[in-house]
Design a protein around this motif. Structure first.
Motif, PDB file in Angstrom:
ATOM      1  N   VAL A  30      41.516  36.922  54.624  1.00  0.00           N
ATOM      2  CA  VAL A  30      41.653  37.010  53.171  1.00  0.00           C
ATOM      3  C   VAL A  30      40.778  35.942  52.526  1.00  0.00           C
ATOM      4  O   VAL A  30      40.926  34.754  52.803  1.00  0.00           O
ATOM      5  N   LEU A  31      39.874  36.391  51.670  1.00  0.00           N
ATOM      6  CA  LEU A  31      39.001  35.492  50.923  1.00  0.00           C
ATOM      7  C   LEU A  31      39.502  35.448  49.488  1.00  0.00           C
ATOM      8  O   LEU A  31      39.420  36.442  48.763  1.00  0.00           O
ATOM      9  N   GLU A  32      40.086  34.321  49.097  1.00  0.00           N
ATOM     10  CA  GLU A  32      40.562  34.148  47.727  1.00  0.00           C
ATOM     11  C   GLU A  32      39.385  33.669  46.887  1.00  0.00           C
ATOM     12  O   GLU A  32      38.901  32.560  47.075  1.00  0.00           O
ATOM     13  N   LEU A  33      38.937  34.519  45.971  1.00  0.00           N
ATOM     14  CA  LEU A  33      37.714  34.238  45.227  1.00  0.00           C
ATOM     15  C   LEU A  33      37.804  32.959  44.403  1.00  0.00           C
ATOM     16  O   LEU A  33      36.886  32.146  44.415  1.00  0.00           O
ATOM     17  N   SER A  34      38.896  32.757  43.697  1.00  0.00           N
ATOM     18  CA  SER A  34      39.007  31.566  42.847  1.00  0.00           C
ATOM     19  C   SER A  34      39.069  30.295  43.696  1.00  0.00           C
ATOM     20  O   SER A  34      38.455  29.285  43.352  1.00  0.00           O
ATOM     21  N   ARG A  35      39.779  30.334  44.818  1.00  0.00           N
ATOM     22  CA  ARG A  35      39.880  29.166  45.687  1.00  0.00           C
ATOM     23  C   ARG A  35      38.530  28.830  46.304  1.00  0.00           C
ATOM     24  O   ARG A  35      38.184  27.670  46.503  1.00  0.00           O
ATOM     25  N   GLN A  67      38.956  45.053  48.089  1.00  0.00           N
ATOM     26  CA  GLN A  67      39.103  44.026  47.064  1.00  0.00           C
ATOM     27  C   GLN A  67      40.344  44.332  46.258  1.00  0.00           C
ATOM     28  O   GLN A  67      40.521  45.444  45.764  1.00  0.00           O
ATOM     29  N   THR A  70      42.006  39.321  42.760  1.00  0.00           N
ATOM     30  CA  THR A  70      41.230  38.088  42.949  1.00  0.00           C
ATOM     31  C   THR A  70      41.002  37.726  44.405  1.00  0.00           C
ATOM     32  O   THR A  70      40.685  36.580  44.715  1.00  0.00           O
ATOM     33  N   GLU A  71      41.203  38.678  45.294  1.00  0.00           N
ATOM     34  CA  GLU A  71      40.960  38.392  46.700  1.00  0.00           C
ATOM     35  C   GLU A  71      40.308  39.584  47.385  1.00  0.00           C
ATOM     36  O   GLU A  71      40.415  40.717  46.925  1.00  0.00           O
ATOM     37  N   LYS A  73      40.079  41.380  51.147  1.00  0.00           N
ATOM     38  CA  LYS A  73      40.664  41.462  52.480  1.00  0.00           C
ATOM     39  C   LYS A  73      39.645  42.126  53.411  1.00  0.00           C
ATOM     40  O   LYS A  73      39.138  43.191  53.110  1.00  0.00           O
TER      41      LYS A  73
END
Length: 79
Positions: A30-35, A67, A70-71, A73
């Motif tokens: 999981v790539l959290e875009l904001s983080r 997508q 905001t993440e 997968k």
């Protein structure tokens, strides 16, 4: 590539490696875009490609990307 980015990629690969050793049939990164500080779609896809390349080196096979708000997968399965 920055030191922080390499460390993040290594973290993704290490977690995928642990799932592989545990005998899991699938893995979801999981790539959290904001983080991750990603605001542009082109940068998000570059990050997805980098993460996918790292995890495929562990042995997982790429299946799909989804997508959700905001993440992103990234789905992998055993070959």
């Amino acid at each position: 590539m920055s030191v922080a980015r390499r460390r993040d990629l290594r973290d993704y690969a290490n977690f995928a490696r642990e799932r592989w050793k545990q005998g899991a049939d699938y893995h979801v990164a999981v790539l959290e875009l904001s983080r991750a500080g990603i605001a542009r779609p082109d940068r998000a896809m570059r990050a997805v490609r980098e993460i996918t390349a790292e995890i495929e080196q562990v042995g997982w096979r790429y299946v799909d990307t989804q997508q959700v708000l905001t993440e992103i997968k990234i789905l992998f399965a055993r070959p």
